[in-house]
Design a protein around this motif. Sequence first.
Motif, mmCIF file in Angstrom:
data_model
loop_
_atom_site.group_PDB
_atom_site.id
_atom_site.type_symbol
_atom_site.label_atom_id
_atom_site.label_comp_id
_atom_site.label_asym_id
_atom_site.label_seq_id
_atom_site.Cartn_x
_atom_site.Cartn_y
_atom_site.Cartn_z
ATOM 1 N N GLN A 25 -2.564 15.508 9.989
ATOM 2 C CA GLN A 25 -3.581 14.624 9.419
ATOM 3 C C GLN A 25 -3.145 13.161 9.544
ATOM 4 O O GLN A 25 -1.954 12.864 9.662
ATOM 5 C CB GLN A 25 -3.807 14.941 7.938
ATOM 6 N N GLY A 26 -4.134 12.287 9.483
ATOM 7 C CA GLY A 26 -3.796 10.883 9.418
ATOM 8 C C GLY A 26 -3.403 10.500 8.000
ATOM 9 O O GLY A 26 -3.659 11.247 7.055
ATOM 10 N N PRO A 27 -2.794 9.356 7.841
ATOM 11 C CA PRO A 27 -2.434 8.897 6.494
ATOM 12 C C PRO A 27 -3.665 8.752 5.616
ATOM 13 O O PRO A 27 -4.729 8.337 6.076
ATOM 14 C CB PRO A 27 -1.785 7.529 6.756
ATOM 15 N N TYR A 34 -3.108 0.453 -3.802
ATOM 16 C CA TYR A 34 -2.554 -0.782 -3.287
ATOM 17 C C TYR A 34 -2.424 -1.842 -4.365
ATOM 18 O O TYR A 34 -3.132 -1.821 -5.370
ATOM 19 C CB TYR A 34 -3.320 -1.288 -2.066
ATOM 20 N N GLN A 91 0.734 11.357 4.012
ATOM 21 C CA GLN A 91 0.407 11.970 5.292
ATOM 22 C C GLN A 91 0.925 13.393 5.316
ATOM 23 O O GLN A 91 2.119 13.630 5.124
ATOM 24 C CB GLN A 91 1.005 11.171 6.458
ATOM 25 N N GLU A 97 -6.464 -1.059 -6.592
ATOM 26 C CA GLU A 97 -7.305 0.065 -6.195
ATOM 27 C C GLU A 97 -6.475 1.339 -6.199
ATOM 28 O O GLU A 97 -5.313 1.333 -5.804
ATOM 29 C CB GLU A 97 -7.902 -0.160 -4.807
ATOM 30 N N TYR A 101 0.449 5.354 1.076
ATOM 31 C CA TYR A 101 -0.358 6.371 1.740
ATOM 32 C C TYR A 101 0.408 7.693 1.696
ATOM 33 O O TYR A 101 1.632 7.726 1.577
ATOM 34 C CB TYR A 101 -0.611 6.019 3.214
ATOM 35 N N ALA A 159 -1.540 -4.036 8.607
ATOM 36 C CA ALA A 159 -0.477 -3.574 7.726
ATOM 37 C C ALA A 159 0.714 -3.118 8.549
ATOM 38 O O ALA A 159 0.561 -2.569 9.645
ATOM 39 C CB ALA A 159 -0.986 -2.418 6.852
ATOM 40 N N PHE A 160 1.901 -3.370 8.015
ATOM 41 C CA PHE A 160 3.147 -2.943 8.646
ATOM 42 C C PHE A 160 3.715 -1.803 7.812
ATOM 43 O O PHE A 160 3.860 -1.937 6.595
ATOM 44 C CB PHE A 160 4.128 -4.107 8.714
ATOM 45 N N PHE A 161 4.035 -0.720 8.478
ATOM 46 C CA PHE A 161 4.438 0.497 7.778
ATOM 47 C C PHE A 161 5.942 0.706 7.788
ATOM 48 O O PHE A 161 6.620 0.367 8.767
ATOM 49 C CB PHE A 161 3.768 1.718 8.423
ATOM 50 N N GLY A 162 6.441 1.314 6.726
ATOM 51 C CA GLY A 162 7.803 1.810 6.689
ATOM 52 C C GLY A 162 7.882 3.170 7.367
ATOM 53 O O GLY A 162 6.871 3.724 7.805
ATOM 54 N N GLN A 163 9.095 3.708 7.436
ATOM 55 C CA GLN A 163 9.292 4.994 8.101
ATOM 56 C C GLN A 163 8.916 6.176 7.224
ATOM 57 O O GLN A 163 8.824 7.293 7.713
ATOM 58 C CB GLN A 163 10.747 5.118 8.564
ATOM 59 N N TYR A 215 0.840 -1.191 0.000
ATOM 60 C CA TYR A 215 0.000 0.000 0.000
ATOM 61 C C TYR A 215 0.886 1.255 0.000
ATOM 62 O O TYR A 215 1.965 1.266 0.593
ATOM 63 C CB TYR A 215 -0.866 0.066 1.264
ATOM 64 N N PHE A 240 -5.057 7.053 2.026
ATOM 65 C CA PHE A 240 -4.777 5.968 1.092
ATOM 66 C C PHE A 240 -4.581 6.506 -0.318
ATOM 67 O O PHE A 240 -5.335 7.360 -0.797
ATOM 68 C CB PHE A 240 -5.945 4.981 1.123
#
Lengths: 114, 114
Positions: free
Chosen positions: B41-43, B48, B37, B56, B35, B103-107, B33, B45
């Motif tokens: 604000q939140g991330p 993906y 940010q 999508e 995103y 989901a696991f996010f990168g930095q 995915y 989308f």
Amino acid sequence: AQSVAQPEDQVNVAEGNPLTVKCTYSVSGNPYLFWYVQYPNRGLQFLLKYITGDNLVKGSYGFEAEFNKSQTSFHLKKPSALVSDSALYFCAVSVYQAGTALIFGKGTTLSVSS
Amino acid sequence: DTGVSQDPRHKITKRGQNVTFRCDPISEHNRLYWYRQTLGQGPEFLTYFQNEAQLEKSRLLSDRFSAERPKGSFSTLEIQRTEQGDSAMYLCASSWTGESTEAFFGQGTRLTVV
């Protein structure tokens, strides 16, 4: 439309006291609810999720969250806050039928004072 | 470290230039995915992939944005003719297939358009 609301921009709590970070959601299908935490200069870290079953879910670092379908809420809680819990917390919802994208709230900054 | 990695971590570019970001997901994850940010604000989308197929895309993903995931491994996000409004943190995440997997996010890659 799907949405997530975190009504508090900031929550302040003293170390050792219980904390609550609020989240409400609006979805048209069955919600899958998540909490993530973001520390400065670090990526979002998964804390816990609600899929189905027991309304009280337990996650990492002593956090738990309570799902309330009638109030469409998923509040994050911890019985005893630590200074190291200070961070930015995001609530998110996924609706599988609409794809797997997460819809995030704006985030709540938790500040724990010693 | 077997987490999600993103490169570069920071990018400053002049308006009108093209930029490309890379994401390496957790190796056994077949979903990836993107995103975006912005501050406070939140991330949000963007798009993906499941394996190499882009399944999508958000309406936020204008024609200037393109993402690829050749061979279902790493992914790239390209922004053409950057604008100041593109300045943001671009987050990549990966997960297993499933309606409730986290989901696991990168930095993230922080883009500044000057």
